[in-house]
Design an enzyme around this catalytic site. Structure first.
Site, mmCIF file in Angstrom:
data_model
loop_
_atom_site.group_PDB
_atom_site.id
_atom_site.type_symbol
_atom_site.label_atom_id
_atom_site.label_comp_id
_atom_site.label_asym_id
_atom_site.label_seq_id
_atom_site.Cartn_x
_atom_site.Cartn_y
_atom_site.Cartn_z
ATOM 1 N N CYS A 87 22.552 14.180 -15.221
ATOM 2 C CA CYS A 87 23.003 14.211 -16.616
ATOM 3 C C CYS A 87 21.918 13.755 -17.589
ATOM 4 O O CYS A 87 21.772 14.292 -18.681
ATOM 5 C CB CYS A 87 24.227 13.326 -16.777
ATOM 6 S SG CYS A 87 23.885 11.607 -16.371
ATOM 7 N N HIS A 92 26.628 7.627 -17.667
ATOM 8 C CA HIS A 92 26.538 9.058 -17.947
ATOM 9 C C HIS A 92 25.812 9.262 -19.274
ATOM 10 O O HIS A 92 26.004 8.495 -20.205
ATOM 11 C CB HIS A 92 27.963 9.635 -18.020
ATOM 12 C CG HIS A 92 28.016 11.135 -18.055
ATOM 13 N ND1 HIS A 92 27.256 11.932 -17.233
ATOM 14 C CD2 HIS A 92 28.768 11.984 -18.803
ATOM 15 C CE1 HIS A 92 27.533 13.206 -17.489
ATOM 16 N NE2 HIS A 92 28.440 13.262 -18.440
ATOM 17 N N ASN A 123 28.884 18.018 -23.005
ATOM 18 C CA ASN A 123 28.716 17.524 -21.645
ATOM 19 C C ASN A 123 27.912 18.530 -20.824
ATOM 20 O O ASN A 123 27.577 19.619 -21.324
ATOM 21 C CB ASN A 123 30.100 17.270 -21.031
ATOM 22 C CG ASN A 123 30.060 16.231 -19.925
ATOM 23 O OD1 ASN A 123 29.000 15.844 -19.441
ATOM 24 N ND2 ASN A 123 31.238 15.783 -19.509
#
Ligand code: NAG
Ligand code: NAG
Length: 373
Positions: free
Chosen positions: A147, A320, A340
């Site tokens: 990520c 994240h 995302n």
């Protein structure tokens, strides 16, 4: 400060446990119904298992998640909903260990790294960089912890758009394969599929001197048939854990990166952090472009839609990294719009919204951006 946080946390945990305990509905599901639900989900998700015992074991996890999601929807349903999405056959631990990163406190930066954000009068009620064609399509990191590289590269895509008015997908794989930056005194490091920090990646990009486009160096670390690159030069075993046991040199940075292919004119020359003040963050977002942010995403696994605001979410456990692209208000609730990297089928077409102005899940604690020359 620390104490009051602990007390608030303790109260939140008690409330949460209490709320769960008082749920009255029975969410048990018959085996027949479960099997139909699971088979439909397998068809949709395209998931395949190697053995019947794995199939059975995954069905048990799926059932537990089914019940958990019903309960969460009973508790939170008016604000946000959860669903049996692509992560429905993963336990919460598996999700945390593979997709998320090891939780870490937000890195502190020296005062001179913070952007001077000047007030620009009243901010609009809503703003969205997607309306300005400054955001590339949603990507999918797959089942690895990359990520941080998506967050970094998508911020640079935005900065490049602001500078050149050209929107290009840039290479996330280059950052995953080549970035072994570390900050030893605070024990932070970029660790390929095991996590990393955007503020370090910006330094890597500056040092490397450029970035290739996604077309020329496509993402493969989390693909269905993944590539197996060796660790990045500089990979720190102490900070990142043992290196990948088996890897191919042909898949690695040394073989794949060709500086003559760097996007011409795109140079990262510096990076900046933005303060935790969410008004300053909005101002910086509107004036500089989409920003890299991090959060505690433990509860995001089954997010479907709505304004994310879990009862218990320690803002000091960042696990994240994502991209902040805008904000808005729904009813009386202000929210952020966040891109995302879990594919378009997840959440709100690959995005989620999170309550704005309350530091929810630490969303305001690690806001950074590259500076292009
Ligand atoms: C970026 O990649 C996506 C596929 O992930 C593609 O659809 C899109 O056209 C590419 N280019 C831009 C400028 O977004
Ligand atoms: C790796 O990190 C450890 C712990 O922070 C540090 O002591 C060590 O010098 C680093 N190793 C390298 C090769 O930089």
């Amino acid at each position: 400060m620390k104490n009051s946080f602990l007390i608030r946390t303790a109260i939140a945990v008690c409330l949460f446990v209490y709320t769960f305990a008082t749920l009255t509905k029975n969410y048990e599901i018959s085996n027949g119904k479960l099997e139909i639900l699971f088979k439909n989900w397998l068809d949709q998700s395209g998931r395949e298992y190697n053995s019947f015992s794995e199939y059975q074991q995954r069905m048990i996890v799926f059932k537990e998640n089914y019940i958990l999601i019903q309960k969460m929807n009973e508790i939170y349903g008016h604000d946000m909903t959860f669903e049996l999405n692509k992560f429905a056959d993963l336990t919460q631990d598996e999700f945390r260990n593979t997709i998320l990163m090891r939780p870490q406190a937000p890195p502190m930066h020296s005062p001179k790294k913070y952007m001077k954000v000047s007030e620009i009068g009243d901010l609009p009620d809503s703003f969205d960089w997607r309306d300005h064609n400054a955001v590339t399509p949603v990507k999918d990191q797959g089942s690895v912890g990359t990520c941080w590289a998506f967050s970094t590269v998508q911020n640079v895509e935005g900065q490049w758009f602001m500078k050149s008015k050209i929107l290009t997908n840039l290479s996330v794989e280059q950052v995953v394969d080549c970035d072994g930056m570390q900050k030893v005194d605070s024990a932070q490091a970029d660790c390929g599929v095991y996590g990393g920090w955007p503020f370090l990646s910006f330094q890597y990009l500056k040092q490397q001197g450029g970035i290739v486009s996604e077309d020329l160096y496509p993402y493969c670390a989390g693909a269905k048939k993944p590539c197996e690159p060796c660790n990045a030069p500089g990979y720190n075993k102490t900070l990142c854990g043992p290196p990948i046991p088996f890897c191919y040199m042909k898949d690695s940075c040394e073989s794949k990166l060709n500086p003559s292919e760097f996007v011409p004119g795109l140079k990262v020359v510096d990076w900046k952090a933005i303060s935790e003040d969410e008004t300053a963050i909005a101002t910086a977002l509107m004036t500089t472009g989409p920003l890299s942010v991090a959060l505690n995403a433990e509860m995001l696994q089954f997010y479907h839609k709505g304004i994310f605001n879990p009862i218990f979410c320690n803002p000091k456990n960042l696990d994240h990294a994502v991209l902040l692209v805008g904000w808005g208000v729904e009813g009386s609730k202000p929210y952020w719009i966040v891109k995302n990297s879990w594919g378009v089928a997840w959440g709100e077409h690959g995005y989620f919204r999170i309550l704005r102005g309350k530091g929810v899940c630490g969303i305001n604690t690690q806001v950074t951006t590259a500076v292009l020359g």
